[in-house]
Write an enzyme that holds these catalytic residues in place. Structure first.
Site, PDB file in Angstrom:
ATOM      1  N   HIS A  65      39.144 -65.103  40.142  1.00 43.66           N
ATOM      2  CA  HIS A  65      39.147 -66.443  40.742  1.00 43.66           C
ATOM      3  C   HIS A  65      39.859 -67.381  39.764  1.00 43.66           C
ATOM      4  O   HIS A  65      39.495 -67.437  38.586  1.00 43.66           O
ATOM      5  CB  HIS A  65      37.725 -66.971  40.918  1.00 43.66           C
ATOM      6  CG  HIS A  65      36.883 -66.203  41.887  1.00 43.66           C
ATOM      7  ND1 HIS A  65      36.686 -66.603  43.180  1.00 43.66           N
ATOM      8  CD2 HIS A  65      36.171 -65.059  41.739  1.00 43.66           C
ATOM      9  CE1 HIS A  65      35.872 -65.750  43.792  1.00 43.66           C
ATOM     10  NE2 HIS A  65      35.540 -64.800  42.946  1.00 43.66           N
ATOM     11  N   HIS A  90      43.401 -50.444  44.779  1.00 43.45           N
ATOM     12  CA  HIS A  90      41.982 -50.700  45.051  1.00 43.45           C
ATOM     13  C   HIS A  90      41.129 -50.234  43.875  1.00 43.45           C
ATOM     14  O   HIS A  90      40.966 -49.047  43.646  1.00 43.45           O
ATOM     15  CB  HIS A  90      41.532 -49.997  46.346  1.00 43.45           C
ATOM     16  CG  HIS A  90      40.082 -50.243  46.656  1.00 43.45           C
ATOM     17  ND1 HIS A  90      39.644 -51.352  47.343  1.00 43.45           N
ATOM     18  CD2 HIS A  90      38.972 -49.543  46.318  1.00 43.45           C
ATOM     19  CE1 HIS A  90      38.328 -51.309  47.436  1.00 43.45           C
ATOM     20  NE2 HIS A  90      37.889 -50.228  46.822  1.00 43.45           N
ATOM     21  N   GLY A 124      26.976 -61.877  41.976  1.00 45.01           N
ATOM     22  CA  GLY A 124      27.262 -62.230  43.368  1.00 45.01           C
ATOM     23  C   GLY A 124      28.587 -61.696  43.873  1.00 45.01           C
ATOM     24  O   GLY A 124      29.199 -62.283  44.770  1.00 45.01           O
ATOM     25  N   HIS A 138      38.908 -58.868  41.669  1.00 46.45           N
ATOM     26  CA  HIS A 138      39.652 -60.107  41.891  1.00 46.45           C
ATOM     27  C   HIS A 138      39.297 -61.139  40.827  1.00 46.45           C
ATOM     28  O   HIS A 138      38.164 -61.225  40.381  1.00 46.45           O
ATOM     29  CB  HIS A 138      39.399 -60.675  43.291  1.00 46.45           C
ATOM     30  CG  HIS A 138      37.949 -60.818  43.645  1.00 46.45           C
ATOM     31  ND1 HIS A 138      37.180 -59.757  44.050  1.00 46.45           N
ATOM     32  CD2 HIS A 138      37.136 -61.904  43.670  1.00 46.45           C
ATOM     33  CE1 HIS A 138      35.950 -60.184  44.296  1.00 46.45           C
ATOM     34  NE2 HIS A 138      35.891 -61.482  44.064  1.00 46.45           N
ATOM     35  N   CYS A 146      38.271 -52.245  53.300  1.00 49.44           N
ATOM     36  CA  CYS A 146      38.244 -53.293  52.269  1.00 49.44           C
ATOM     37  C   CYS A 146      39.081 -54.488  52.748  1.00 49.44           C
ATOM     38  O   CYS A 146      40.253 -54.332  53.092  1.00 49.44           O
ATOM     39  CB  CYS A 146      38.789 -52.728  50.959  1.00 49.44           C
ATOM     40  SG  CYS A 146      39.130 -53.976  49.717  1.00 49.44           S
TER      41      CYS A 146
HETATM   42  P1  AMP Z   1      33.234 -62.738  45.081  1.00 48.51           P
HETATM   43  O1  AMP Z   1      31.989 -63.457  45.478  1.00 48.51           O
HETATM   44  O2  AMP Z   1      33.553 -62.891  43.609  1.00 48.51           O
HETATM   45  O3  AMP Z   1      33.255 -61.299  45.531  1.00 48.51           O
HETATM   46  O4  AMP Z   1      34.411 -63.500  45.793  1.00 48.51           O
HETATM   47  C1  AMP Z   1      34.928 -63.156  47.027  1.00 48.51           C
HETATM   48  C2  AMP Z   1      35.789 -64.300  47.452  1.00 48.51           C
HETATM   49  O5  AMP Z   1      36.652 -63.863  48.489  1.00 48.51           O
HETATM   50  C3  AMP Z   1      35.005 -65.502  47.998  1.00 48.51           C
HETATM   51  O6  AMP Z   1      35.309 -66.658  47.226  1.00 48.51           O
HETATM   52  C4  AMP Z   1      35.501 -65.624  49.440  1.00 48.51           C
HETATM   53  O7  AMP Z   1      35.628 -66.957  49.869  1.00 48.51           O
HETATM   54  C5  AMP Z   1      36.848 -64.924  49.370  1.00 48.51           C
HETATM   55  N1  AMP Z   1      37.316 -64.359  50.626  1.00 48.51           N
HETATM   56  C6  AMP Z   1      36.656 -63.553  51.483  1.00 48.51           C
HETATM   57  N2  AMP Z   1      37.419 -63.218  52.540  1.00 48.51           N
HETATM   58  C7  AMP Z   1      38.617 -63.824  52.338  1.00 48.51           C
HETATM   59  C8  AMP Z   1      39.834 -63.882  53.086  1.00 48.51           C
HETATM   60  N3  AMP Z   1      39.978 -63.233  54.247  1.00 48.51           N
HETATM   61  N4  AMP Z   1      40.856 -64.622  52.589  1.00 48.51           N
HETATM   62  C9  AMP Z   1      40.719 -65.295  51.432  1.00 48.51           C
HETATM   63  N5  AMP Z   1      39.595 -65.264  50.665  1.00 48.51           N
HETATM   64  C10 AMP Z   1      38.559 -64.556  51.124  1.00 48.51           C
HETATM   65 ZN    ZN Z   2      40.570 -52.873  48.353  1.00 48.30          ZN
END
Ligand code: AMP
Ligand code: ZN
Length: 115
Positions: free
Chosen positions: A102, A46, A93, A100, A4
């Site tokens: 946003h 997690h 999406g 997480h 992950c």
């Molecule tokens: P989601 O589409 O809601 O699953 O959002 C995943 C988010 O994680 C996206 O906005 C990506 O830009 C962000 N993301 C993926 N890898 C990383 C990373 N290594 N560091 C920071 N953000 C990340």
């Molecule tokens: Zn995780």
């Protein structure tokens, strides 16, 4: 979880720009920001998605709201406002299967909440 990305960020195996950290919660800048301020707030535990929350996790989820509140004040965006989004599953999406939140701010986000 082994493979992950967010668990790797928590462990420091993948670098991130941290904004907030405590024993249970981490907040860092999104690598592909959709707004001038785009922060991800995650539990260190997690949990795959909002749907995988167990009874005992709701206290942690409450703490995430508190951290978002704290970050908003820290970044001085409480006046201008911000948006909090949780994607859950395919149609929303969700790409990273680690819960997480946003936190988006720094520009007028528009009245529509779906794209
Ligand atoms: P989601 O589409 O809601 O699953 O959002 C995943 C988010 O994680 C996206 O906005 C990506 O830009 C962000 N993301 C993926 N890898 C990383 C990373 N290594 N560091 C920071 N953000 C990340
Ligand atoms: Zn995780």
């Amino acid at each position: 979880m082994e493979d992950c990305i967010f668990c790797k960020i928590i462990k420091g195996e993948i670098p991130s720009e941290k904004v907030y950290e405590d024993e249970e919660i981490l907040a860092f800048k999104d690598i592909n920001p959709a707004a001038p301020i785009h922060i991800l707030v995650i539990p260190k535990k997690h949990i795959e998605s909002l749907l995988k929350l167990e009874e005992a996790d709701y206290e942690l989820v409450g703490k995430i709201q508190k951290v978002i509140n704290k970050i908003a004040k820290q970044l001085n965006i409480e006046e201008e406002g911000f948006r909090v989004i949780v994607n859950c599953g395919k149609d929303a999406g969700q790409e990273v299967m680690h819960l997480h939140y946003h936190l988006l701010a720094g520009r007028k986000l528009g009245s529509k909440i779906v794209g």
